[in-house]
Design a protein around this motif. Structure first.
Motif, PDB file in Angstrom:
ATOM      1  N   ARG A  93       0.835  -1.207   0.000  1.00 29.97           N
ATOM      2  CA  ARG A  93       0.000   0.000   0.000  1.00 29.97           C
ATOM      3  C   ARG A  93       0.864   1.250   0.000  1.00 29.97           C
ATOM      4  O   ARG A  93       0.607   2.211  -0.743  1.00 29.97           O
ATOM      5  N   THR A  94       1.886   1.234   0.847  1.00 29.12           N
ATOM      6  CA  THR A  94       2.783   2.381   0.920  1.00 29.12           C
ATOM      7  C   THR A  94       3.499   2.603  -0.406  1.00 29.12           C
ATOM      8  O   THR A  94       3.605   3.746  -0.878  1.00 29.12           O
ATOM      9  N   THR A  95       3.984   1.542  -1.035  1.00 27.35           N
ATOM     10  CA  THR A  95       4.677   1.673  -2.314  1.00 27.35           C
ATOM     11  C   THR A  95       3.731   2.235  -3.372  1.00 27.35           C
ATOM     12  O   THR A  95       4.129   3.102  -4.170  1.00 27.35           O
ATOM     13  N   ALA A  96       2.496   1.766  -3.387  1.00 24.33           N
ATOM     14  CA  ALA A  96       1.508   2.282  -4.333  1.00 24.33           C
ATOM     15  C   ALA A  96       1.304   3.784  -4.155  1.00 24.33           C
ATOM     16  O   ALA A  96       1.304   4.556  -5.130  1.00 24.33           O
ATOM     17  N   VAL A  97       1.146   4.200  -2.902  1.00 20.02           N
ATOM     18  CA  VAL A  97       0.917   5.615  -2.610  1.00 20.02           C
ATOM     19  C   VAL A  97       2.149   6.442  -2.959  1.00 20.02           C
ATOM     20  O   VAL A  97       2.041   7.532  -3.549  1.00 20.02           O
ATOM     21  N   GLU A  98       3.337   5.945  -2.613  1.00 18.63           N
ATOM     22  CA  GLU A  98       4.562   6.683  -2.895  1.00 18.63           C
ATOM     23  C   GLU A  98       4.789   6.852  -4.390  1.00 18.63           C
ATOM     24  O   GLU A  98       5.254   7.903  -4.846  1.00 18.63           O
ATOM     25  N   VAL A  99       4.470   5.832  -5.169  1.00 19.04           N
ATOM     26  CA  VAL A  99       4.664   5.920  -6.617  1.00 19.04           C
ATOM     27  C   VAL A  99       3.599   6.806  -7.251  1.00 19.04           C
ATOM     28  O   VAL A  99       3.899   7.638  -8.119  1.00 19.04           O
ATOM     29  N   GLY A 100       2.350   6.670  -6.819  1.00 16.82           N
ATOM     30  CA  GLY A 100       1.258   7.405  -7.456  1.00 16.82           C
ATOM     31  C   GLY A 100       1.185   8.872  -7.101  1.00 16.82           C
ATOM     32  O   GLY A 100       0.679   9.677  -7.880  1.00 16.82           O
ATOM     33  N   MET A 101       1.679   9.261  -5.918  1.00 18.17           N
ATOM     34  CA  MET A 101       1.597  10.654  -5.476  1.00 18.17           C
ATOM     35  C   MET A 101       2.938  11.341  -5.697  1.00 18.17           C
ATOM     36  O   MET A 101       3.974  10.863  -5.238  1.00 18.17           O
TER      37      MET A 101
END
Length: 334
Positions: free
Chosen positions: A266-274
């Motif tokens: 989840r954190t990786t998804a958020v870090e990449v997308g934002m």
């Protein structure tokens, strides 16, 4: 916006409520500021010279929130950090280039979309990771490393990809990123080291200072790009939604491919997308054209709206996440 504690396993209700308010009001304030700037663009023309200083204030605030444990995470768990940062700088720039080509964007807008992808992770990602019951310590580590690498990687990637559409002065851009990003972050770190009590008292105000500064940046960019927004706003919005959404999906997929635990995915998804889209808007306006800053301005609004929605969805699907950097048990398998 990353002044969240990383030591307690369950955050106090008051802190969680404050984080929810921050992540909700952030896009609302930017939406309001953008609407006012569109309605009366000439009223804000004087803000343009303040874009880079305001970005410096935001990064200084980020530096003030960093502590030695944030860097200890990098040493203790380097693999998840490396996965996230590599995904950040591989996925988002290439996505921006593919989306710009697929939508047939005009050169200025294409370069702007790509530049957003070449920038480091956004500071609001830490709050969104917290609300999504992700790995907050990992989120802060990823944001920190991607930000510190920005003076090198952002200009190089922009020259390679955005340079296909417009001339890019990578050397001058790198110097600006050092001045806007690296120096303020390091200054914040030094002040936190020597004046910890004073900084601790100021921490509750830092997210709101960042919110106001980013809002002012968006107002300045939107007021300078009002004509371009009316001409191509819908097309840019489609590009931004695709860029942000596919960034979440591919970031999550990269973490899943390497078998990271669910909170880390989840954190990786958020870090990449934002993205640090405020930085993208400021750099685009300085080194490309005012129209090129438009994708960054719109991204600043959209990724906070989508991040809040994504966090709310994930939050309902899991039990509380650990705030120490160790993955917490989750109620579902993703």
């Amino acid at each position: 916006m990353s002044s969240l504690p990383k030591s307690s396993t369950t955050a106090p209700a008051a802190e969680e409520r404050s984080a929810r308010i921050a992540v909700t009001l952030f896009p609302l304030l930017i939406l309001a500021g953008g609407a006012v700037a569109l309605a009366t663009p000439t009223a804000f023309t004087g803000l343009a010279p303040w874009i880079n200083p305001l970005l410096g204030v935001i990064m200084f605030g980020m530096g003030l929130t960093l502590t030695p444990p944030d860097f200890a995470v990098i040493a203790k768990r380097p693999i998840p950090v490396v996965i996230g940062v590599v995904a950040q700088y591989a996925i988002m720039p290439l996505l921006g280039w593919v989306i710009a080509a697929a939508l047939g964007l005009p050169p200025a807008l294409a370069a702007g979309v790509i530049l957003v992808g070449c920038c480091p992770g956004g500071t609001a990602s830490n709050v969104v990771s917290y609300l999504a019951r992700g790995d907050v310590a990992l989120s802060v580590a990823m944001t920190t490393v991607s930000t510190l690498l920005a003076p090198l990687l952002t200009p190089v990637l922009a020259l390679w990809l955005a340079g296909q559409y417009m001339p890019v002065d990578a050397g001058s851009m790198a110097l600006s990123i050092v001045q806007i990003v690296l120096f303020p972050v390091l200054l914040g770190l030094v002040i936190r080291l020597f004046l910890p009590r004073l900084v601790t008292k100021a921490l509750p105000a830092l997210p709101w200072i960042s919110v106001l500064a980013i809002t002012a940046v968006v107002v300045a960019v939107v007021s300078a790009s009002a004509k371009a927004i009316f001409a191509a706003g819908l097309l840019v919005l489609v590009a931004v939604i695709l860029h942000n959404g596919l960034g979440y999906a591919l970031g999550y997929g990269a973490a899943r491919l390497f078998k990271l635990p669910v909170p880390s995915r989840r954190t990786t998804a958020v870090e990449v997308g934002m993205q640090n889209s405020g930085l993208a808007a400021g750099l685009a306006r300085q080194y490309l054209t005012p129209e090129s800053a438009l994708p960054g301005a719109i991204f600043s609004v959209w990724h906070n709206v989508s991040g809040a929605v994504l966090a709310a969805y994930w939050r309902r699907r899991s039990t509380p996440a650990s705030r120490t950097g160790e993955p917490a048990p989750v109620a579902v398998t993703e």
